[in-house]
Scaffold this motif. Sequence first.
Motif, PDB file in Angstrom:
ATOM      1  N   MET A 123      16.858 -14.801  57.110  1.00  0.00           N
ATOM      2  CA  MET A 123      16.836 -15.955  56.268  1.00  0.00           C
ATOM      3  C   MET A 123      17.041 -17.319  56.773  1.00  0.00           C
ATOM      4  SD  MET A 123      19.936 -16.073  53.130  1.00  0.00           S
ATOM      5  CE  MET A 123      19.464 -14.708  52.215  1.00  0.00           C
ATOM      6  N   ALA A 124      16.132 -17.872  56.076  1.00  0.00           N
ATOM      7  CA  ALA A 124      16.180 -19.590  56.289  1.00  0.00           C
ATOM      8  C   ALA A 124      17.226 -20.272  55.603  1.00  0.00           C
ATOM      9  CB  ALA A 124      14.785 -20.030  56.003  1.00  0.00           C
ATOM     10  N   GLU A 125      17.197 -21.316  56.028  1.00  0.00           N
ATOM     11  CA  GLU A 125      18.364 -22.357  55.389  1.00  0.00           C
ATOM     12  C   GLU A 125      18.054 -23.722  55.079  1.00  0.00           C
ATOM     13  OE1 GLU A 125      21.686 -23.011  58.039  1.00  0.00           O
ATOM     14  OE2 GLU A 125      20.749 -24.380  59.518  1.00  0.00           O
ATOM     15  N   TRP A 126      18.655 -24.084  53.875  1.00  0.00           N
ATOM     16  CA  TRP A 126      18.093 -25.566  53.549  1.00  0.00           C
ATOM     17  C   TRP A 126      18.787 -26.663  54.782  1.00  0.00           C
ATOM     18  CZ3 TRP A 126      14.855 -26.497  49.392  1.00  0.00           C
ATOM     19  CH2 TRP A 126      14.766 -25.627  48.483  1.00  0.00           C
ATOM     20  N   ARG A 127      17.951 -27.640  54.989  1.00  0.00           N
ATOM     21  CA  ARG A 127      18.195 -28.729  56.048  1.00  0.00           C
ATOM     22  C   ARG A 127      18.180 -30.022  55.129  1.00  0.00           C
ATOM     23  NH1 ARG A 127      14.366 -28.927  60.261  1.00  0.00           N
ATOM     24  NH2 ARG A 127      12.908 -28.601  58.615  1.00  0.00           N
ATOM     25  N   SER A 128      19.166 -30.960  55.288  1.00  0.00           N
ATOM     26  CA  SER A 128      19.031 -32.373  54.646  1.00  0.00           C
ATOM     27  C   SER A 128      17.998 -33.361  55.423  1.00  0.00           C
ATOM     28  CB  SER A 128      20.361 -32.847  54.697  1.00  0.00           C
ATOM     29  OG  SER A 128      21.402 -31.828  54.078  1.00  0.00           O
ATOM     30  N   LEU A 129      17.390 -33.885  54.570  1.00  0.00           N
ATOM     31  CA  LEU A 129      16.657 -35.100  55.276  1.00  0.00           C
ATOM     32  C   LEU A 129      16.984 -36.388  54.589  1.00  0.00           C
ATOM     33  CD1 LEU A 129      12.963 -33.620  54.675  1.00  0.00           C
ATOM     34  CD2 LEU A 129      14.354 -33.641  56.819  1.00  0.00           C
ATOM     35  N   ALA A 130      16.327 -37.419  55.143  1.00  0.00           N
ATOM     36  CA  ALA A 130      16.353 -38.825  54.479  1.00  0.00           C
ATOM     37  C   ALA A 130      16.641 -38.819  53.009  1.00  0.00           C
ATOM     38  CB  ALA A 130      15.374 -39.732  55.108  1.00  0.00           C
ATOM     39  N   GLY A 131      17.810 -39.620  52.573  1.00  0.00           N
ATOM     40  CA  GLY A 131      17.911 -39.861  51.272  1.00  0.00           C
ATOM     41  C   GLY A 131      16.985 -40.455  50.656  1.00  0.00           C
ATOM     42  N   MET A 132      16.692 -40.512  49.330  1.00  0.00           N
ATOM     43  CA  MET A 132      16.063 -41.492  48.437  1.00  0.00           C
ATOM     44  C   MET A 132      16.411 -42.809  48.507  1.00  0.00           C
ATOM     45  SD  MET A 132      15.433 -38.967  45.193  1.00  0.00           S
ATOM     46  CE  MET A 132      14.232 -39.889  44.471  1.00  0.00           C
ATOM     47  N   PRO A 133      15.795 -43.651  48.285  1.00  0.00           N
ATOM     48  CA  PRO A 133      16.161 -45.228  48.209  1.00  0.00           C
ATOM     49  C   PRO A 133      17.126 -45.418  47.080  1.00  0.00           C
ATOM     50  CG  PRO A 133      13.782 -45.360  48.560  1.00  0.00           C
ATOM     51  CD  PRO A 133      14.154 -43.816  48.302  1.00  0.00           C
ATOM     52  N   GLY A 134      17.102 -44.820  46.218  1.00  0.00           N
ATOM     53  CA  GLY A 134      17.924 -44.499  44.981  1.00  0.00           C
ATOM     54  C   GLY A 134      18.152 -43.325  44.240  1.00  0.00           C
ATOM     55  N   GLN A 135      19.407 -43.471  43.535  1.00  0.00           N
ATOM     56  CA  GLN A 135      19.660 -42.206  42.738  1.00  0.00           C
ATOM     57  C   GLN A 135      18.644 -41.923  41.629  1.00  0.00           C
ATOM     58  OE1 GLN A 135      23.492 -44.216  42.361  1.00  0.00           O
ATOM     59  NE2 GLN A 135      24.328 -42.318  42.780  1.00  0.00           N
ATOM     60  N   LEU A 136      18.169 -40.817  41.619  1.00  0.00           N
ATOM     61  CA  LEU A 136      17.191 -40.356  40.493  1.00  0.00           C
ATOM     62  C   LEU A 136      17.368 -38.961  39.938  1.00  0.00           C
ATOM     63  CD1 LEU A 136      14.638 -42.026  39.264  1.00  0.00           C
ATOM     64  CD2 LEU A 136      13.330 -40.729  41.002  1.00  0.00           C
ATOM     65  N   PHE A 137      17.152 -38.783  38.626  1.00  0.00           N
ATOM     66  CA  PHE A 137      17.010 -37.416  37.978  1.00  0.00           C
ATOM     67  C   PHE A 137      16.238 -37.668  36.869  1.00  0.00           C
ATOM     68  CE2 PHE A 137      20.088 -39.519  35.350  1.00  0.00           C
ATOM     69  CZ  PHE A 137      20.590 -38.747  34.329  1.00  0.00           C
ATOM     70  N   ARG A 138      15.714 -36.263  36.380  1.00  0.00           N
ATOM     71  CA  ARG A 138      14.964 -36.310  35.267  1.00  0.00           C
ATOM     72  C   ARG A 138      13.438 -36.622  35.428  1.00  0.00           C
ATOM     73  NH1 ARG A 138      19.447 -36.972  30.453  1.00  0.00           N
ATOM     74  NH2 ARG A 138      20.421 -35.221  30.801  1.00  0.00           N
ATOM     75  N   PHE A 139      12.930 -36.887  36.540  1.00  0.00           N
ATOM     76  CA  PHE A 139      11.708 -37.443  36.932  1.00  0.00           C
ATOM     77  C   PHE A 139      10.546 -36.411  37.218  1.00  0.00           C
ATOM     78  CE2 PHE A 139      14.039 -36.514  40.544  1.00  0.00           C
ATOM     79  CZ  PHE A 139      13.307 -36.136  41.663  1.00  0.00           C
ATOM     80  N   ALA A 140       9.320 -36.848  37.476  1.00  0.00           N
ATOM     81  CA  ALA A 140       8.346 -35.952  37.917  1.00  0.00           C
ATOM     82  C   ALA A 140       7.994 -36.189  39.455  1.00  0.00           C
ATOM     83  CB  ALA A 140       7.069 -36.275  37.139  1.00  0.00           C
ATOM     84  N   ALA A 141       7.505 -35.295  40.083  1.00  0.00           N
ATOM     85  CA  ALA A 141       7.218 -35.424  41.532  1.00  0.00           C
ATOM     86  C   ALA A 141       5.974 -34.426  42.014  1.00  0.00           C
ATOM     87  CB  ALA A 141       8.262 -34.850  42.459  1.00  0.00           C
ATOM     88  N   SER A 142       5.139 -34.962  42.799  1.00  0.00           N
ATOM     89  CA  SER A 142       3.925 -34.006  43.029  1.00  0.00           C
ATOM     90  C   SER A 142       3.947 -34.518  44.733  1.00  0.00           C
ATOM     91  CB  SER A 142       2.961 -34.585  42.331  1.00  0.00           C
ATOM     92  OG  SER A 142       1.652 -33.662  42.751  1.00  0.00           O
ATOM     93  N   GLU A 143       3.091 -33.523  45.247  1.00  0.00           N
ATOM     94  CA  GLU A 143       2.714 -33.408  46.795  1.00  0.00           C
ATOM     95  C   GLU A 143       1.437 -33.949  46.962  1.00  0.00           C
ATOM     96  OE1 GLU A 143       1.179 -29.657  45.591  1.00  0.00           O
ATOM     97  OE2 GLU A 143       2.908 -30.855  44.968  1.00  0.00           O
ATOM     98  N   TRP A 144       0.997 -34.692  48.299  1.00  0.00           N
ATOM     99  CA  TRP A 144      -0.245 -34.996  48.651  1.00  0.00           C
ATOM    100  C   TRP A 144      -0.190 -34.564  50.218  1.00  0.00           C
ATOM    101  CZ3 TRP A 144      -2.041 -40.670  49.761  1.00  0.00           C
ATOM    102  CH2 TRP A 144      -3.398 -40.791  50.329  1.00  0.00           C
ATOM    103  N   GLU A 145      -1.079 -33.519  50.650  1.00  0.00           N
ATOM    104  CA  GLU A 145      -1.000 -32.983  51.718  1.00  0.00           C
ATOM    105  C   GLU A 145      -2.205 -33.801  52.546  1.00  0.00           C
ATOM    106  OE1 GLU A 145      -1.917 -28.568  54.065  1.00  0.00           O
ATOM    107  OE2 GLU A 145      -1.393 -28.825  51.777  1.00  0.00           O
ATOM    108  N   VAL A 146      -1.751 -33.978  53.808  1.00  0.00           N
ATOM    109  CA  VAL A 146      -2.810 -34.788  54.757  1.00  0.00           C
ATOM    110  C   VAL A 146      -2.928 -33.946  55.853  1.00  0.00           C
ATOM    111  CG1 VAL A 146      -3.196 -36.802  55.875  1.00  0.00           C
ATOM    112  CG2 VAL A 146      -1.892 -37.129  53.643  1.00  0.00           C
ATOM    113  N   GLU A 147      -4.095 -34.009  56.282  1.00  0.00           N
ATOM    114  CA  GLU A 147      -4.524 -32.886  57.555  1.00  0.00           C
ATOM    115  C   GLU A 147      -3.910 -33.937  58.877  1.00  0.00           C
ATOM    116  OE1 GLU A 147      -8.547 -31.873  58.157  1.00  0.00           O
ATOM    117  OE2 GLU A 147      -8.630 -30.978  56.296  1.00  0.00           O
ATOM    118  N   GLY A 148      -3.193 -33.089  59.378  1.00  0.00           N
ATOM    119  CA  GLY A 148      -2.601 -33.567  60.867  1.00  0.00           C
ATOM    120  C   GLY A 148      -3.479 -32.963  62.016  1.00  0.00           C
ATOM    121  N   ASP A 149      -3.175 -33.699  63.078  1.00  0.00           N
ATOM    122  CA  ASP A 149      -3.717 -33.224  64.278  1.00  0.00           C
ATOM    123  C   ASP A 149      -2.929 -32.005  64.984  1.00  0.00           C
ATOM    124  OD1 ASP A 149      -5.525 -35.324  64.220  1.00  0.00           O
ATOM    125  OD2 ASP A 149      -4.049 -36.446  65.171  1.00  0.00           O
ATOM    126  N   GLY A 150      -3.945 -30.795  65.191  1.00  0.00           N
ATOM    127  CA  GLY A 150      -3.168 -29.724  65.849  1.00  0.00           C
ATOM    128  C   GLY A 150      -2.063 -29.022  64.840  1.00  0.00           C
TER     129      GLY A 150
END
Length: 228
Positions: A123-150
């Motif tokens: 089983m994998a586990e959730w890891r914490s990353l850098a927090g947002m610049p401000g507190q936020l809820f009830r918003f929309a979000a979407s991803e933009w994938e960019v090709e990396g090297d290797g």
Amino acid sequence: NVSYKAGSKLGTSRGDIDAAVLENGDVYVSGGFTHENEYKEPLNSVEKYDATMKKWSNVNSLNEERGDKQLVALNGKVYAIGGEDKVDVSGIPENELGDLGARSIVLDSVEVLDPTEDVHGGMAEWRSLAGMPGQLFRFAASEWEVEGDGEEEKGYIFAFGGQVAYESECECFRTTDKVMVFDVGRAEEELESLDLGSGSGAAGMALIGSGIVGSLSFAVVGLFWFML
């Protein structure tokens, strides 16, 4: 014509949720509020739907309870962003309760789950990353994938609008027109280099630069977040 039919039920009744779908078809649903605890606090449990087996199963829980957040799938991982937590006011008379700001906690934290990791016996586990610049809820979000090297992972997560932390001036959670962008690749690199594990980071609010992603101009407000 479009037709609907009943699918496999979630293991837990939950509302104010979001879902993320990985490229292999697995669907993740997490957090949210439920009538089963009288909506007193959000959930941190996470369920995964296996499209091949057509059934739900529990996976590692979020580090924080979250309702009204966003889930985003990017580079084979699932990101949980922002949301709302509740203050426990059990046993406090209604006339002694504070304003809305004393009952809800708007989050700025971010977590990521890599389903391919084996941390707890398969089983994998959730890891914490850098927090947002401000507190936020009830918003929309979407991803933009960019090709990396290797094997390099790149991409961005956009957070659109939403409601911010409570403001006593209006006695409300104001809505915002801001767009925040999370640099996933830089955040992952920093996490690996510092070996933060489950610790949390926080993006600063100071303006530290500007630039362009594609045709989008931005102002940098932290190491991993910037504003459009």
